[in-house]
Design an enzyme around this catalytic site. Structure first.
Site, PDB file in Angstrom:
ATOM      1  CG  ASP A 154     -24.399  -5.225  12.608  1.00 10.41           C
ATOM      2  OD1 ASP A 154     -24.520  -4.981  11.397  1.00 10.41           O
ATOM      3  OD2 ASP A 154     -23.343  -5.037  13.241  1.00 10.41           O
ATOM      4  CG  ASP A 167     -22.394  -4.269   6.985  1.00  9.65           C
ATOM      5  OD1 ASP A 167     -23.277  -4.503   7.832  1.00  9.65           O
ATOM      6  OD2 ASP A 167     -21.483  -3.444   7.180  1.00  9.65           O
TER       7      ASP A 167
END
Length: 439
Positions: free
Chosen positions: A318, A117
């Site tokens: 992202d 992430d």
């Protein structure tokens, strides 16, 4: 639901006992080399996280949309400066884990699969003996000769929520809905490919009380810019530089790659400035100048794509969001031009959940290009269209970002990043992009 309640699906990490029920393949037996790790999709045939009872295509799309929406709503509120969550926990955001890498923690090493992430800053996992944890397997500190607790006087203890020091070790507590979670801040050696990182700090959950939503069954490797992120803790080794290439949803049996550090990075990249927004200093912002659909540069309201350090508005890359989200006025302008260029021209437009540009039958769609200073990112149909299993329905996999009175964040998400090499180079303040077959 409280802000912390939205955080916990990322705060809570469950390593698995690997190799079970996978006689023909095991992700933990894959060989990572140097400072390069293989990236696997969560639904890879060899992944222990793939669903045992697959959802229908429509149900899977709607579930992912809902998970994305929750993550984005929290992300937007945080960027707007409205969150009152402490620094370390405030850097965790709800995500539907999509891509996983292999890591080894402890001495001797215990193998874990961690969600990658780019917008999170820390690693968390439950320890053996955890009371109420929704998993029978966990990291075992007792089996590691290099494990230790973080002391109350350590600076890391100030970076977790509600720290307490009942036994001189740094502990903390979280509330998640009707559940309460207790954890210790810990350190041990983590090995990524061939690289050992000593005294790596992570959260170790030891108690869950009450009823609550079961967290997703994977670990977390945060690649953001916060003080407890991998990039900060291993700054001397990796120099705040990494790149990744995400494999396609259509190539679940194949792997992409995560390359850590400045060496062995691809040379044929084009760069755009990497921006830092004080409203959300951990995220990787870029300056989106325009969007082209086919050969048409769409007329966009510049205030909707402008980087604004005062409000936190702008555009980020992202890996934890699946489908790209754009500010409402930007999305509608792009969508309308996209529809005008779909062939056949009389194709009937339908909707599915948050996707309002779906088609039945075969259609030909234009490419969409995000235009930055110094580089363009062009996405063909494979990066844009979701197709049903039978192939009879397809949807444009871009949607409207959650609206916020102060700011809207445009998110370039993982589906649109597939088969691109994305290089994050913090020391030189740049993001590199190039088309690459990752699968």
């Amino acid at each position: 639901m409280t802000t912390l309640a939205m955080l916990l699906p990322l705060l809570f990490i469950i390593p698995l006992a690997f190799g079970l029920n996978h006689p023909t393949c095991d992700l933990t037996n894959t060989q990572d080399q140097g400072s390069t790790l293989k990236i696997f999709h969560i639904d890879s045939p060899c992944s222990p996280f793939k669903s045992s009872s697959p959802l229908s295509w429509e149900a899977r799309v709607l579930k992912t949309l809902a998970q994305d929406q929750a993550r984005l709503q929290y992300l937007t509120s945080l960027v707007a400066g409205r969150s009152v969550v402490p620094v370390a926990s405030g850097r965790q955001m709800l995500q539907s884990a999509t891509y996983i890498v292999k890591a080894k923690i402890g001495t001797p090493a215990q193998t874990l699969l961690l969600a990658m992430d780019t917008s999170s800053d820390v690693a968390w996992l439950p320890c053996s003996g955890c009371v109420g944890c929704p998993s029978t397997t966990a990291f075992s500190p007792a089996k590691s000769t290099t494990y230790k607790n973080v002391s109350c006087n350590a600076p890391q203890c100030k970076q977790v929520p509600n720290p307490t020091c009942g036994s001189s070790a740094c502990s903390f507590n979280l509330t998640y809905g009707s559940s309460s979670i207790a954890a210790n801040l810990s350190q041990d050696t983590i090995r990524l490919a061939a690289d050992p990182i000593e005294a790596f700090t992570f959260g170790c959950v030891n108690k869950v009380a009450g009823g609550g939503t079961i967290p997703p069954p994977q670990g977390l490797l945060g690649l953001g810019r916060g003080p407890l992120s991998l990039m900060t803790q291993a700054q001397s080794l990796y120099q705040s530089t990494f790149s990744y290439c995400l494999p396609s949803f259509r190539s679940l049996a194949f792997s992409g790659s995560l390359r850590l550090g400045p060496t062995s990075q691809p040379l044929r990249l084009k760069y755009t400035p990497l921006l830092r927004n004080p409203r959300r200093s951990s995220l990787y912002y870029v300056n989106l100048l325009a969007i082209r659909v086919g050969n048409k540069v769409v007329d966009l309201p510049q205030e909707a794509i402008a980087f604004n350090p005062t409000t936190g508005a702008g555009t980020i890359f992202d890996s934890g969001t699946v489908y790209t989200r754009l500010a409402k006025s930007v999305y509608e302008a792009v969508r309308d031009e996209f529809r005008r260029r779909v062939k056949p021209r009389n194709a009937v437009v339908t909707s599915l959940g948050g996707f309002d540009t779906c088609y039945s039958g075969q259609v030909t769609v234009p490419a969409i290009t995000f235009m930055f200073k110094g580089v363009n990112m062009t996405m063909p149909a494979d990066n844009l269209m979701l197709h049903s299993t039978a192939g009879s329905t397809s949807c444009l996999a871009i949607a409207v970002a959650p609206e916020n009175v102060n700011s809207v964040v445009n998110v370039i998400a993982s589906m649109q990043q597939q088969n691109h090499r994305v290089l994050i180079d913090v020391p030189n303040g740049r993001i590199g992009l190039a088309r690459e077959l990752c699968s």
